[in-house]
Design a protein around this motif. Structure first.
Motif, PDB file in Angstrom:
ATOM      1  N   SER A   1       0.872  -1.187   0.000  1.00 44.65           N
ATOM      2  CA  SER A   1       0.000   0.000   0.000  1.00 44.65           C
ATOM      3  C   SER A   1       0.903   1.229   0.000  1.00 44.65           C
TER       4      SER A   1
ATOM      5  N   MET B   1       1.406   5.411   0.614  1.00 45.10           N
ATOM      6  CA  MET B   1       0.981   6.632   1.311  1.00 45.10           C
ATOM      7  C   MET B   1       1.462   7.837   0.481  1.00 45.10           C
TER       8      MET B   1
ATOM      9  N   ASP C   1      -2.956   5.319  -1.519  1.00 42.66           N
ATOM     10  CA  ASP C   1      -3.903   4.288  -1.098  1.00 42.66           C
ATOM     11  C   ASP C   1      -4.613   4.631   0.201  1.00 42.66           C
ATOM     12  N   GLY C   2      -4.248   5.660   0.856  1.00 46.58           N
ATOM     13  CA  GLY C   2      -4.878   6.013   2.112  1.00 46.58           C
ATOM     14  C   GLY C   2      -3.972   6.911   2.925  1.00 46.58           C
ATOM     15  N   SER C   3      -4.571   7.564   3.888  1.00 45.17           N
ATOM     16  CA  SER C   3      -3.794   8.473   4.732  1.00 45.17           C
ATOM     17  C   SER C   3      -4.016   8.204   6.211  1.00 45.17           C
ATOM     18  N   THR C   4      -4.591   7.015   6.519  1.00 45.31           N
ATOM     19  CA  THR C   4      -4.779   6.647   7.919  1.00 45.31           C
ATOM     20  C   THR C   4      -4.112   5.314   8.186  1.00 45.31           C
TER      21      THR C   4
ATOM     22  N   GLU D   1      -5.365   2.619   9.619  1.00 43.82           N
ATOM     23  CA  GLU D   1      -6.208   1.454   9.290  1.00 43.82           C
ATOM     24  C   GLU D   1      -6.275   1.220   7.787  1.00 43.82           C
ATOM     25  N   GLU D   2      -6.398   2.306   6.998  1.00 43.12           N
ATOM     26  CA  GLU D   2      -6.509   2.146   5.542  1.00 43.12           C
ATOM     27  C   GLU D   2      -5.272   1.500   4.953  1.00 43.12           C
ATOM     28  N   LEU D   3      -4.098   1.975   5.350  1.00 39.49           N
ATOM     29  CA  LEU D   3      -2.856   1.447   4.797  1.00 39.49           C
ATOM     30  C   LEU D   3      -2.647  -0.018   5.186  1.00 39.49           C
TER      31      LEU D   3
ATOM     32  N   HIS E   1      -4.997  -2.218   6.026  1.00 41.40           N
ATOM     33  CA  HIS E   1      -6.010  -3.054   5.365  1.00 41.40           C
ATOM     34  C   HIS E   1      -5.652  -3.324   3.901  1.00 41.40           C
ATOM     35  N   ILE E   2      -5.250  -2.279   3.175  1.00 38.14           N
ATOM     36  CA  ILE E   2      -4.938  -2.441   1.746  1.00 38.14           C
ATOM     37  C   ILE E   2      -3.710  -3.325   1.567  1.00 38.14           C
TER      38      ILE E   2
ATOM     39  N   GLN F   1      -4.785  -6.970   2.305  1.00 34.85           N
ATOM     40  CA  GLN F   1      -5.563  -7.533   1.205  1.00 34.85           C
ATOM     41  C   GLN F   1      -4.677  -7.822  -0.003  1.00 34.85           C
TER      42      GLN F   1
END
Length: 599
Positions: free
Chosen positions: A568, A570, A573-576, A578-580, A582-583, A586
């Motif tokens: 993932s 930064m 793909d996300g800026s938190t 949990e998001e990073l 999780h991605i 997965q």
């Protein structure tokens, strides 16, 4: 006059003539004639009669060169009065200059109020009177200070200067006065220069306003009106003159627009004939701050009155013709002089105050204080030795009590220093042990015991910091494929050995890439890669896969291991947190499915 005295006299006479050519005009309100120092120096270097003769000769010479008579007559009187007081009562020049200034300034101040009718000119004369007496005070003080300091310097040892013993109390007296007055003098100089700059900038604004008004008026004219104006139409010229007069109003300002031949094309209504006005300007001096503006000053331009009667002359172009804008500086100079006047009054008050404080300090401070100072200076150096500091002998009770108390302090400090040295040595040893233990505990708490890689706790902490800083990085999830089969076949001991070797390979990549690996649990690892470009991520992923392509040896047998990688980015793909996570998780499982599909 002896030979040495004759040489001093001639050198001072020559010095006065030379310095007369180097007068310093600090600003429009501050003028320092450097030759002012010469008569005061003469009082220190020569006998009184020689100093008076020298001042008289210089005054006669400078009066013939155009200087005001009153200035040099006052100078001769100053030298005589201050010299008589100095020769009779000694002490220093500054003390008697203070006493003489109080009388002379009071008389000058009253004379200005009685003889000058104009309020504006009265203010200017007061500023000049204050400047004169302040200059006399400063020159006397500076001369005394130089004669205290210079004879002590090696470079000036051979000069024919009478070397009198330097008293500590006199140094204190001079130091108090010089330190008190010098900053205020510098502030006054800076403020005076700033006020001059502000005044000239105001005149620049007036010039720009005039240029804007004329440009706007001319732009309104069509070609026919401009042609009529060029050939001398009285109506069109009258309109332009009316615009100029409205801009000038009731101020003392004059505008002349000339033809290329120098004849007046147009002028403001209240302007004199240009030839007459130009003759007036030819009698003064010109001061040019920049290319488009210069200042005309009456006489030599050394006093505020010369600026009061002066003009700012700005050059501009109107209808392709040279134009000259004359602005009388009288009102602006008076306004600025009000601030300078208060600065001068404040400086005189500081002179008097510092003089009184200096006198008090001189009487309070005693020579024996030098012995106490030396004793206090020795105490820090003696703390490392067992020998006590020597007490200076004195018959003054207060100084004796102070010396005895310092001796007690010295004894206590040496004892305390010895104890502190031992205590400090022990503390350093304990501190070193504690630091080592703290580092070891930190390492144990934040690193995996098996692989020596940073653990889950340090990973979460690092990831949160990078997200808070909004860093650009790539997060990798790594999971060993079929690691359970290795444990089942070879046992957990060999599985742990394999994990150590995996950790070693991952750590080797940290020397090649800006990456940090962490072990989460079991056969799960993560990595944080600092990145600048997407190509960095692709190249690192390829290198990471290649790292696991080399055969591992487990219990003496070759074993091929592969790894599933999730990724993932930064901030794409996300800026938190949990998001990073999780991605990346997965993505890792998707890679694991692809790997199993190939099998």
């Amino acid at each position: 006059m002896r030979m040495t005295g004759m040489w001093k006299f001639m050198l001072l006479l020559l010095l006065g003539i030379v310095l007369r050519q180097w007068d310093v005009q600090v600003s429009y309100s501050l003028y320092l004639p450097l030759y002012f120092f010469v008569p005061i120096l003469a009082l220190r270097l020569c006998r009184l009669q020689y100093a008076v003769v020298l001042t008289s000769l210089l005054s006669i010479l400078f009066i013939f060169m155009g200087d005001p008579i009153i200035f040099h007559l006052m100078m001769v009187v100053h030298v005589f009065v201050i010299g008589v007081l100095y020769e009779r009562f000694r002490r220093n020049l500054f003390t008697w200059t203070i006493a003489y200034t109080l009388i002379g300034f009071g008389a000058s101040y009253v004379a200005v109020q009685l003889l000058v009718d104009s309020n504006s000119l009265e203010l200017l004369y007061k500023v000049e009177v204050l400047s004169y007496w302040l200059m006399l005070l400063f020159v006397s003080l500076l001369t005394d200070v130089l004669f205290l300091i210079l004879p002590q310097l090696p470079l000036f040892n051979r000069l024919p200067i009478k070397r009198e013993p330097v008293r500590f109390n006199e140094l204190i007296f001079m130091g108090v006065n010089l330190v008190a007055i010098l900053p205020l003098i510098l502030i006054t100089i800076v403020q005076s220069m700033s006020l001059e700059h502000q005044m000239l900038m105001t005149f620049d604004d007036r010039t720009e306003a005039l240029e804007s008004v004329l440009t706007e008026q001319i732009n309104r004219l069509d070609e026919t009106e401009i042609q009529r104006l060029e050939i001398g139409s009285a109506i069109d010229r009258g309109r332009l003159t009316e615009v100029i007069d409205r801009h000038i109003g009731t101020r003392e300002e004059y505008i002349y627009i000339l033809n290329t031949g120098g004849q007046v094309f147009l002028r403001s209504s209240l302007s004199d004939q240009f030839d007459v006005f130009n003759q007036t300007l030819s009698k003064g001096v010109i001061y040019q701050p920049n290319d488009d503006r210069h200042v005309w000053l009456s006489r030599r331009g050394m006093t505020p009155r010369d600026w009061y009667h002066g003009y700012v002359v700005s050059e501009l172009t109107v209808l392709n013709r040279p134009a000259y804008y004359f602005i009388r500086m009288a009102d602006a100079v008076v306004e600025q002089m009000k601030a300078i006047y208060y600065y001068h009054i404040l400086m005189l008050i500081v002179f008097l105050t510092s003089f009184v404080i200096g006198l008090l300090s001189e009487r309070v401070l005693l020579n024996q204080i030098e012995g106490i100072t030396r004793m206090a200076d020795q105490i820090p150096r003696r703390m490392m030795h067992e020998h006590p500091t020597q007490i200076p002998s004195t018959r003054i009770l207060e100084v004796k009590i102070l010396a005895e108390r310092l001796a007690k302090v010295d004894k206590q400090l040496r004892r305390m220093f010895k104890e502190l040295t031992n205590t400090n040595r022990e503390l350093n040893e304990k501190t070193s042990e504690l630091n080592a233990s703290r580092k070891e505990l930190y390492h144990v708490a934040h690193h995996d015991a098996l692989t020596d890689l940073p653990n889950r706790r340090l990973f979460y902490h690092t990831l949160e910091k990078k997200i808070d800083r909004e860093d650009s990085f790539a997060l990798f999830f790594l999971d060993l494929d079929d690691f359970k089969a290795v444990n089942d076949r070879y046992g957990h001991k060999e599985g742990d050995t394999l994990l150590k070797r995996v950790g070693d390979r991952l750590k080797s990549l940290e020397t090649e890439f800006p990456v940090r690996f962490y072990r989460l649990a079991g056969d799960e690892f993560v990595a944080i890669l600092k990145r600048d470009h997407h190509e960095d991520v692709a190249f690192f992923t390829k290198t990471l896969k290649k790292t696991f392509s080399t055969t591992f040896y487990i219990a003496g047998e070759e074993q091929q291991m592969s790894v599933s990688i999730g990724l993932s980015l930064m901030p794409e793909d996300g800026s938190t947190f949990e998001e990073l996570l999780h991605i990346a998780d997965q993505s890792m499982y998707e890679d694991k499915k692809v790997s199993k599909g190939k099998e």
